[in-house]
Design an enzyme around this catalytic site. Structure first.
Site, mmCIF file in Angstrom:
data_model
loop_
_atom_site.group_PDB
_atom_site.id
_atom_site.type_symbol
_atom_site.label_atom_id
_atom_site.label_comp_id
_atom_site.label_asym_id
_atom_site.label_seq_id
_atom_site.Cartn_x
_atom_site.Cartn_y
_atom_site.Cartn_z
ATOM 1 N N ARG A 175 0.853 -1.324 0.059
ATOM 2 C CA ARG A 175 -0.105 -0.068 -0.005
ATOM 3 C C ARG A 175 1.032 1.153 -0.133
ATOM 4 N NH1 ARG A 175 -2.676 2.670 4.732
ATOM 5 N NH2 ARG A 175 -4.236 4.015 3.886
ATOM 6 N N HIS A 229 0.440 4.109 -2.951
ATOM 7 C CA HIS A 229 0.023 5.249 -2.619
ATOM 8 C C HIS A 229 1.082 6.372 -3.051
ATOM 9 C CE1 HIS A 229 -3.803 4.898 0.021
ATOM 10 N NE2 HIS A 229 -3.753 3.681 -0.947
ATOM 11 N N HIS A 237 -5.976 -5.737 -3.721
ATOM 12 C CA HIS A 237 -7.220 -6.154 -2.550
ATOM 13 C C HIS A 237 -7.054 -7.515 -2.038
ATOM 14 C CE1 HIS A 237 -9.502 -1.983 -2.983
ATOM 15 N NE2 HIS A 237 -8.266 -1.723 -2.511
ATOM 16 N N TRP A 254 -10.647 -8.474 2.628
ATOM 17 C CA TRP A 254 -11.215 -8.753 0.962
ATOM 18 C C TRP A 254 -11.330 -10.348 0.864
ATOM 19 C CZ3 TRP A 254 -8.163 -4.435 1.498
ATOM 20 C CH2 TRP A 254 -8.936 -3.385 1.173
#
Length: 341
Positions: A110, A114, A238, A254
């Site tokens: 992540r 990002h 995810h 998820w």
């Protein structure tokens, strides 16, 4: 496996002679622009017998003078880097029974996502080059909540290898984590630089908003120059990690294996019945009847949009295809914001 535009393919020769990181099944050649912008770093050539690294940067000396104005905006790494050793140290810090689902791997993915996903193809700003999430306002962008955990986790490696830039460390850590968790080898190259201050931060609001639908998804990803196929492949990340109410506001994993890279996200999305969760938090969906898994509005948009759904079905039915497309798309994402000649 596809590689980003401007990168060349090569394995056997480049594993011996290029300044690229030799991941387990090979690597790609360093783009000329990466070599140029990394002119103050020490690159390395492979020693087949010992695996140590050394490189002479004299060939890039001319750029060091011509590019002085550009480099004035960056923190320049000045020591040689043994990327094999960095890789091993990243692997060593991934697992921790006391953190989340027992692994820092998902949050490192992540972090790189990002840091890279702020790129704007229209003006060339944002992207992985610069590691500007170290500064405000990017560090306190709500979309980046919790990523201080990932940055802090990597600090000992940065101190141990001062020659590696934060921008290279963050992106490499994601690639190592993906492979460690069972995913594909993602082509990666060193050469990113670190910006000196927050004046280079991209505007807040460039990252995807999980509460929105397909029009928003396309607006964000098209701004980065990515296709519908690449969009769906990247959202497939995810399969890793979970949502936290103290970060995104959402809650839950998820998949049933949040520290394993797989195509399970697409299988769960496609084959479960999803109902809106009744709670005080933001709109999210849960699988019926067990209510063990979560999908966000942006995830559900992949089902509702005909073009997106085509790729959801393809990746759910063929994990090898997903791995191939994800590796190419993620490599492209990590290269956004790195100038090419």
């Amino acid at each position: 496996m596809a590689v980003p535009n401007g990168w060349s393919r090569g394995v056997s020769v480049l594993r011996m002679h290029s300044p690229c990181l030799p991941l387990r099944t090979g690597c790609t050649a360093l783009p000329r622009s990466f070599a140029s912008t990394a002119s103050h770093e020490h690159t390395h050539t492979r020693d087949a017998g010992q695996g140590t690294s050394r490189f002479n940067w004299a060939a890039l000396g001319a750029f060091a003078v011509a590019g002085a104005g550009l480099l004035a905006h960056h923190v320049i790494a000045s020591e040689p880097v043994d990327y094999d050793a960095v890789r091993k140290d990243i692997e060593a810090l991934l697992e921790d029974e006391d953190y989340d689902d027992g692994s820092f791997g998902p949050i490192l993915v992540r972090l790189a996502w990002h840091a890279s996903g702020t790129f704007n193809i229209f003006d060339g700003t944002g992207g992985s080059n610069g590691a500007t999430m170290r500064f405000n306002p990017e560090a306190h962008d709500g979309a980046n909540a919790g990523l201080d955990v990932a940055r802090h986790r990597l600090e000992p490696i940065k101190r141990k290898y001062p020659g590696i830039t934060y921008a290279d460390l963050w992106t490499l850590a994601a690639c190592v984590a993906i492979e460690f968790m069972g995913g594909p080898v993602v082509p990666w190259q060193p050469g990113r630089l670190d910006k000196k201050d927050g004046s280079h931060c991209p505007p807040v609001g460039r990252l995807p908003d999980a509460a929105k639908a397909e029009d928003h998804i396309r607006a964000v990803f098209y701004r980065m120059g990515l296709s519908d196929r690449e969009i769906v492949a990247l959202i497939g990340a995810h399969c890793l990690g979970r949502c936290h109410t103290n970060r995104s506001g959402y809650e839950g994993p998820w998949t049933h294996a949040p520290t394993t890279f797989s195509n399970e996200f697409f299988e769960e999305l496609l084959h479960n019945k999803w109902t809106e969760r009744k709670w005080k938090g933001p709109v999210q969906f849960e699988n019926a009847p067990s209510k063990e898994l979560v999908m966000l509005p942006t995830d559900m948009a992949l089902l509702h949009d005909k073009e997106f759904r085509k790729w959801v079905e393809a990746f759910a039915n063929d994990e090898k295809l997903f791995f191939k497309e994800f590796a190419a798309a993620f490599a492209k994402l990590l290269a956004l914001g790195v100038a090419k000649k």
